[in-house]
Structures are given as structure tokens and as C-alpha cells.
Design an enzyme around this catalytic site. Structure first.
Site, PDB file in Angstrom:
ATOM      1  N   MET A 191     -61.177  34.433  -2.387  1.00  0.00           N
ATOM      2  CA  MET A 191     -60.649  33.327  -3.192  1.00  0.00           C
ATOM      3  C   MET A 191     -61.686  32.871  -4.223  1.00  0.00           C
ATOM      4  O   MET A 191     -61.328  32.509  -5.347  1.00  0.00           O
ATOM      5  CB  MET A 191     -60.221  32.153  -2.307  1.00  0.00           C
ATOM      6  CG  MET A 191     -59.039  32.478  -1.414  1.00  0.00           C
ATOM      7  SD  MET A 191     -57.622  33.219  -2.267  1.00  0.00           S
ATOM      8  CE  MET A 191     -57.215  31.968  -3.444  1.00  0.00           C
ATOM      9  N   GLU A 192     -62.949  32.912  -3.861  1.00  0.00           N
ATOM     10  CA  GLU A 192     -64.003  32.528  -4.800  1.00  0.00           C
ATOM     11  C   GLU A 192     -64.082  33.501  -5.971  1.00  0.00           C
ATOM     12  O   GLU A 192     -64.238  33.089  -7.124  1.00  0.00           O
ATOM     13  CB  GLU A 192     -65.350  32.439  -4.068  1.00  0.00           C
ATOM     14  CG  GLU A 192     -65.481  31.247  -3.150  1.00  0.00           C
ATOM     15  CD  GLU A 192     -64.661  31.322  -1.854  1.00  0.00           C
ATOM     16  OE1 GLU A 192     -64.581  30.293  -1.164  1.00  0.00           O
ATOM     17  OE2 GLU A 192     -64.102  32.386  -1.529  1.00  0.00           O
ATOM     18  N   HIS A 247     -62.363  27.437   2.943  1.00  0.00           N
ATOM     19  CA  HIS A 247     -63.564  26.881   3.576  1.00  0.00           C
ATOM     20  C   HIS A 247     -64.686  26.725   2.555  1.00  0.00           C
ATOM     21  O   HIS A 247     -64.850  27.593   1.684  1.00  0.00           O
ATOM     22  CB  HIS A 247     -64.071  27.821   4.676  1.00  0.00           C
ATOM     23  CG  HIS A 247     -63.188  27.877   5.864  1.00  0.00           C
ATOM     24  ND1 HIS A 247     -62.077  28.682   5.923  1.00  0.00           N
ATOM     25  CD2 HIS A 247     -63.243  27.224   7.046  1.00  0.00           C
ATOM     26  CE1 HIS A 247     -61.489  28.527   7.098  1.00  0.00           C
ATOM     27  NE2 HIS A 247     -62.170  27.650   7.795  1.00  0.00           N
ATOM     28  N   LEU A 273     -56.920  24.975   1.567  1.00  0.00           N
ATOM     29  CA  LEU A 273     -57.324  25.434   2.891  1.00  0.00           C
ATOM     30  C   LEU A 273     -58.508  26.401   2.864  1.00  0.00           C
ATOM     31  O   LEU A 273     -58.835  27.014   3.876  1.00  0.00           O
ATOM     32  CB  LEU A 273     -56.129  26.063   3.608  1.00  0.00           C
ATOM     33  CG  LEU A 273     -54.943  25.111   3.812  1.00  0.00           C
ATOM     34  CD1 LEU A 273     -53.777  25.835   4.464  1.00  0.00           C
ATOM     35  CD2 LEU A 273     -55.347  23.885   4.608  1.00  0.00           C
ATOM     36  N   ASP A 301     -59.366  28.494 -23.695  1.00  0.00           N
ATOM     37  CA  ASP A 301     -59.669  27.154 -24.209  1.00  0.00           C
ATOM     38  C   ASP A 301     -60.548  27.213 -25.450  1.00  0.00           C
ATOM     39  O   ASP A 301     -60.315  26.497 -26.421  1.00  0.00           O
ATOM     40  CB  ASP A 301     -60.352  26.319 -23.126  1.00  0.00           C
ATOM     41  CG  ASP A 301     -60.673  24.920 -23.615  1.00  0.00           C
ATOM     42  OD1 ASP A 301     -59.763  24.238 -24.132  1.00  0.00           O
ATOM     43  OD2 ASP A 301     -61.838  24.500 -23.488  1.00  0.00           O
TER      44      ASP A 301
END
Length: 171
Positions: free
Chosen positions: A122-123, A86, A84, A137
Site C-alpha cells: 500500500m505504501e 498499519h 486499515l 497538479d
């Protein structure tokens, strides 16, 4: 008799409509403002692993360089990962690493900026998380016991709610 503590009313979860169904928040009427978010996290590892990172001696190459690019890429692709979120025209994504020899830890701080109608928290969080995952990794062949920890929002600025900063001592 002691006074009753006052309770703030619960905030409404904006990603749910009145019937409880998930939806993308309409930000069309919000003002475009300069928005900034800073997120951080750490990865704990063996002392020898951290020394290899510091010396640039990891077998897969420049661990921090690759992790920096991965973090920036994650910030740009957040709406593909978070259903959700944007799509946002990011104007800046910066990533810094801090080696903490005393704790055998590598810290990350991701800063993301835009001029838009919704924030970039969120970014910034996605950037910090993917940066740390990339470190894992690249080093897992020599240290599978690494632990990602303390992923958190440190600060956000802009928008209707203004500035928020993590209080010292709050995790």
C-alpha cells in the site's frame, strides 16, 4: 467427457471479521522480515507538456523533484490515507521517473522497504499515485487533459507469502 476445471477455494478477506465487520488485521504474531514492494503508473500528456518536463521548463519549477518528494511523503503517511493500513517503520522509499516520448507519457516506479510484520504494498502504491497526482497538479495549467493510468503493484517480496511478481503481459 472433459474433466472439470479445478477451482481454488476463495481466499478470506483479512480486513473483515467473521461477522463481516471491518477491522485492522492483528500482525503481532507474524515474524519480522525484510519486505519490499514496487509499484508503477503512468501519466499521459501532450507532447509539448512532456518536452517542458524533460527540459525543466515548467512554470511551477522542478516537476520531477517535487513529485519525488511528494511520493516519498505519501509512502510515509499511508496509514493516514488508508484506514486499515498499519503504521510501518519504512527503511527506504525510492522513486524513479521514465520519460516515454513515443507515448507522450511519464512513468513512475516507487520502491518501498521495511523490516516488519506486514508488507509495504500500500505504501508503494500510495507513493506512485501521489507522485503522479503531483505531476498533474504542477502541469494542469498547461494540460488539463492529462490521464493517470496503469497504477499497479509490480512486485512484492518478504513475509509468509514470499515473492510475487507481475507476469509479463498481465496489464
Amino acid at each position: 467427457m472433459a474433466p472439470k476445471p479445478t477451482r481454488r477455494p476463495a481466499r478470506r478477506l483479512t480486513h473483515f471479521d467473521p461477522r463481516g465487520r471491518a477491522h485492522m488485521v492483528d500482525v503481532g504474531a507474524k515474524a519480522q522480515t525484510h519486505r519490499v514492494a514496487v509499484a508503477s503508473g503512468r501519466i499521459l500528456m501532450r507532447a509539448a507538456t512532456l518536452r517542458a518536463v524533460a527540459a525543466g521548463g515548467a512554470k511551477k519549477g522542478d516537476v520531477l523533484g517535487v513529485a519525488r518528494i511528494a511520493a516519498i511523503q505519501a509512502a510515509k503517511r499511508t496509514p493516514e490515507l488508508i484506514p486499515l493500513a498499519h503504521p510501518i517503520a519504512i527503511t527506504r522509499a525510492a522513486v524513479e521517473f521514465v520519460l516515454d516520448a513515443g507515448r507522450h507519457a511519464l512513468g513512475i516506479e516507487a520502491t518501498v522497504e521495511c523490516r516488519g510484520r506486514t508488507g509495504v504494498e500500500m505504501e508503494a502504491l500510495a507513493a506512485a499515485a501521489v507522485g503522479l497526482l503531483t505531476v498533474y497538479d504542477m502541469l494542469k495549467a498547461v494540460d488539463r487533459g492529462m490521464v493517470l493510468t496503469d497504477l499497479r503493484l509490480e512486485e512484492k517480496r518478504g513475509g509468509r507469502s514470499g515473492t510475487w511478481r507481475r507476469r509479463p503481459g498481465r496489464g
